[in-house]
Each structure stands twice: as C-alpha cells, then as structure tokens.
Design a protein around this motif. Structure first.
Motif, short mmCIF file in Angstrom:
data_model
loop_
_atom_site.label_atom_id
_atom_site.label_comp_id
_atom_site.label_asym_id
_atom_site.label_seq_id
_atom_site.Cartn_x
_atom_site.Cartn_y
_atom_site.Cartn_z
N CYS A 31 3.57 21.88 -42.07
CA CYS A 31 2.74 20.91 -42.80
C CYS A 31 3.58 19.76 -43.32
O CYS A 31 3.16 18.59 -43.27
CB CYS A 31 2.02 21.60 -43.95
N MET A 32 4.76 20.07 -43.80
CA MET A 32 5.64 19.02 -44.32
C MET A 32 6.13 18.10 -43.21
O MET A 32 6.40 16.93 -43.44
CB MET A 32 6.82 19.63 -45.08
N LYS A 33 6.25 18.61 -42.00
CA LYS A 33 6.63 17.76 -40.86
C LYS A 33 5.54 16.72 -40.60
O LYS A 33 5.84 15.56 -40.32
CB LYS A 33 6.87 18.63 -39.62
N LEU A 92 15.86 29.89 -38.00
CA LEU A 92 15.19 28.79 -37.33
C LEU A 92 14.53 27.86 -38.34
O LEU A 92 14.64 26.63 -38.23
CB LEU A 92 14.14 29.32 -36.35
N THR A 93 13.88 28.42 -39.35
CA THR A 93 13.25 27.61 -40.38
C THR A 93 14.30 26.81 -41.14
O THR A 93 14.09 25.65 -41.45
CB THR A 93 12.43 28.50 -41.33
N THR A 94 15.41 27.42 -41.43
CA THR A 94 16.50 26.73 -42.12
C THR A 94 17.03 25.58 -41.28
O THR A 94 17.27 24.49 -41.80
CB THR A 94 17.64 27.72 -42.45
N LYS A 95 17.17 25.80 -40.00
CA LYS A 95 17.65 24.75 -39.10
C LYS A 95 16.64 23.59 -39.06
O LYS A 95 17.03 22.43 -39.11
CB LYS A 95 17.85 25.33 -37.69
N GLN A 96 15.36 23.91 -38.99
CA GLN A 96 14.33 22.87 -38.97
C GLN A 96 14.30 22.11 -40.30
O GLN A 96 14.13 20.90 -40.31
CB GLN A 96 12.97 23.49 -38.70
N LYS A 97 14.49 22.81 -41.38
CA LYS A 97 14.50 22.17 -42.70
C LYS A 97 15.70 21.23 -42.82
O LYS A 97 15.56 20.12 -43.32
CB LYS A 97 14.53 23.23 -43.79
N ASN A 98 16.84 21.64 -42.32
CA ASN A 98 18.02 20.78 -42.34
C ASN A 98 17.81 19.54 -41.49
O ASN A 98 18.26 18.45 -41.84
CB ASN A 98 19.26 21.55 -41.88
#
Length: 70
Positions: A51-53, A4-10
């Motif tokens: 935080c980066m979002k 999920l984190t990878t998908k959000q990062k992409n």
C-alpha cells in the motif's frame, strides 16, 4: 518483517531519498515527503508495504505536478 520485506522497504527509503534530493529545496515538498517517510517507518507487514508503494507512486506524481520546474 522478513528479509524480502526489509529489502523492499530499504529500496523505498532510497526512492524517498531521491525525492528529497529532487524536491528538498521547497518547504511544502519537504513537509509532504516527511509525512510519508514517518508513515513508512511504521510499516511492519508486506501488505502495508504494498500500500505504501502505491502511495509513494502517487506522491511522486503529485510532486511532479505541483513543482513542475524541479
């Protein structure tokens, strides 16, 4: 990093790419986007990603204010 984190990062990478397409002609904007992208690549946890979002949203507004004619 989980899936999920990878998908959000992409997804955030895609949003950064949109900013580059929109503001990439200006040297100052490119520098700001590059600095953000370098930090985003170092993110490993979901809390850092959240935080980066927030920072990405702030960057988007800052670019809109600083370069309103784009």
């Amino acid at each position: 990093m989980d899936a999920l984190t990878t998908k959000q990062k992409n997804k955030m990478y895609n949003e950064v790419a949109n900013l580059v397409m929109k503001y990439g002609n200006d040297k100052g904007a490119r520098c700001m986007i590059k600095a953000y992208f370098e930090k985003l690549q170092k993110v490993d946890t979901a809390s850092e990603l959240a935080c980066m979002k927030i920072v990405l949203t702030s960057l988007d507004y800052l670019l809109k204010i600083t370069f309103p004619t784009k």
